[in-house]
Design an enzyme around this catalytic site. Sequence first.
Site, mmCIF file in Angstrom:
data_model
loop_
_atom_site.group_PDB
_atom_site.id
_atom_site.type_symbol
_atom_site.label_atom_id
_atom_site.label_comp_id
_atom_site.label_asym_id
_atom_site.label_seq_id
_atom_site.Cartn_x
_atom_site.Cartn_y
_atom_site.Cartn_z
ATOM 1 N N ASP A 142 7.730 -0.640 5.122
ATOM 2 C CA ASP A 142 7.224 -1.240 3.884
ATOM 3 C C ASP A 142 8.342 -1.715 2.957
ATOM 4 O OD1 ASP A 142 4.466 -1.099 4.388
ATOM 5 O OD2 ASP A 142 4.435 1.019 3.895
ATOM 6 N N TYR A 191 -2.928 -0.296 1.075
ATOM 7 C CA TYR A 191 -2.441 1.005 0.620
ATOM 8 C C TYR A 191 -1.707 0.878 -0.701
ATOM 9 C CZ TYR A 191 -2.168 5.596 2.812
ATOM 10 O OH TYR A 191 -2.389 6.903 3.172
#
Length: 652
Positions: A304, A387
């Site tokens: 990420d 998320y």
Amino acid sequence: MTTTNVGHPLDPLTAEEIRAAAAIVRAQSGVTDRWRFASIDLREPSKQALATVTGPGADEASLPREAEVVGWNRDDGAAFKGVVSLTDERVLSWDPQPGEHPAMTPDEFHECDAALRGDPRIVEALARRGITDLDLVLFDTWAYGAALVPEPYRGRRIAWADVWHRNSPEANPYANMLAGLHPIIDLNTMELLELEDRDPGPPAQVMGEYSPGLVPGLQLRDDVKPLDITQPDGPSFTIEGNHLRWQRWSMRLGFNYREGLVIHTLGYADAGRVRKVAHRLSFAEMVVPYRDPTPDHYRRTAFDIGEWGLGLMTTSLELGCDCLGEIAYLDAVLHDSRGEPYTVKNAICIHEEDDGVLWKHVDDRTGADTRRMRRLVVSFHATVANYEYLVYWRFYPDGNIQCEVRATGIMVTTPFAGGAPPYGTVIDQRTYAPFHQHFIVARLDLDVDGEHNTVYAAEASTLPTGPDNPYGLALVQRLTPLRTEREGIQDYDWARQRTWKVLNDNVANGLGTPVGYKLEASAAIPALIDPDSPVVRRARAIEHTLWVTPYSADERWPCGEFPNLSAYDSGLPVWTARDRSIENTDVVLWYVFGINHVTRPEDWPVMPVDMVSFWLKPVGFFDRNPTLDVPAQPGHGSAHHGSRPAHPEQDV
Ligand SMILES: [Cu+2]
């Protein structure tokens, strides 16, 4: 709260500087409209250069401003990295990065979505599933690791996608995965290379909505009364430009596309003198392997930070900060893949919180003495597609520092036919949420009372029962200095209660022992993955809890500078293979922590936050409890003398 920019060398690039850097490489390095910029970021001044401008009377705006630029040519995929002097309007270097793929850009995510929804093969596949309203469809693009790229596409800048369907325009876009349907895309040409289209079996009827209006039969709780925080005299912190001060703490806040928030030059004022604690604190990588080998999930390994950028995913807290009290915000300036800057309003939140009791004692004769804890919280929120990561750096009056991450948002879920796969938890009708892990690598450039520090493994050790220890009670602490990078590769050891002390052996406290800070190994998780698996080859960093390296300005990315489509980890394992000395030098700690996310029904359809944190705590940094000077609450808490004023705040 005023936030005037005072122009410090560590301030992030301004919009004008980003635009100028892009223009300079266009003019001087042959960058055309066919290129994309992956990043245009401040090249931070060296520690030596910073030291020359932070002394008394120094002119902080005097250092040259430089940008680090990464871009690639979409026509041939060739990637370049360079340094631009903004002061001299000159490209200082422009180097090819053969075989490397710069990070994914949000522009590609959106262009990919547009290209896919216009492709007749997709339209046809959706129609076969009974979906004709493409406004209800989301294409969610993920990056690849090199080893999983199909043979014909090796070396190209490719990605794969999930396709999601929502029940209505306002409904949760991540409620229904169209299992078996995965486009493979060339991101430079935006061409659909392949459409994997397996029979998914009958769709599952899930209730994936969390917005109250969409949840059938939901009665809101009616026993929640207002809880307001009032600070009639304002907060106790001050912020000038990016310089933040609160009680004894001072720091500079930075921000970049990749790490998001950065804490620079963290110090604690002690007897009127600022003592350095850390030079720079940030998150340098986050690796999220899904632990499900089935066709929908086997390539789901998100980096990420290295692939996507926590800064680029940072959302404006205008959209919902939910911090109580008096809040100050800082904006972040980022740019799109054309090098055009934009601002994320209120990207960083700064506020102060009550935190229960700081210390207390009840004395038989004199009664109770209590002081309340407060903490300064600096936070940002990143939305990485489905998320959320909420990151909180908290600073306490006693010198403690806590870094907490809250994971929330919507889990990846998939319908199944037949028996439930063992790689996840059933969370709704014939639907499961795969197990996965979140590994975060915090880069902690501690400078405890100066740069020359040594890290010690500290372990509790019992002594054998014998004449000196007749009842077997003796417990001692063993300190083992980590002298080389190989020794600096450490794992958490519960049986020995291992922590790591960062000591400055050149500076003694009033008791004659070295001053230090310790890293408490909370939230450490083991990799639990075959070392030969492709994701571990790309992320060796996650195989250990702690790595220690000697400071080097160019060593910033633990899984390599370009994890997108990478085959191996060119960061920590490569640097530490040199086995350099890490004794009594400027050390950097790389702490790996996170969540082994064994999914729960309660995490669906939106996850209540899962919280993990680690602490940095002073150990002998002070001679005693440094918070005796914290005033009691007015009218409370000091049995001896009522509420006395604190020492006048030292201006540092
Ligand atoms: Cu998770």
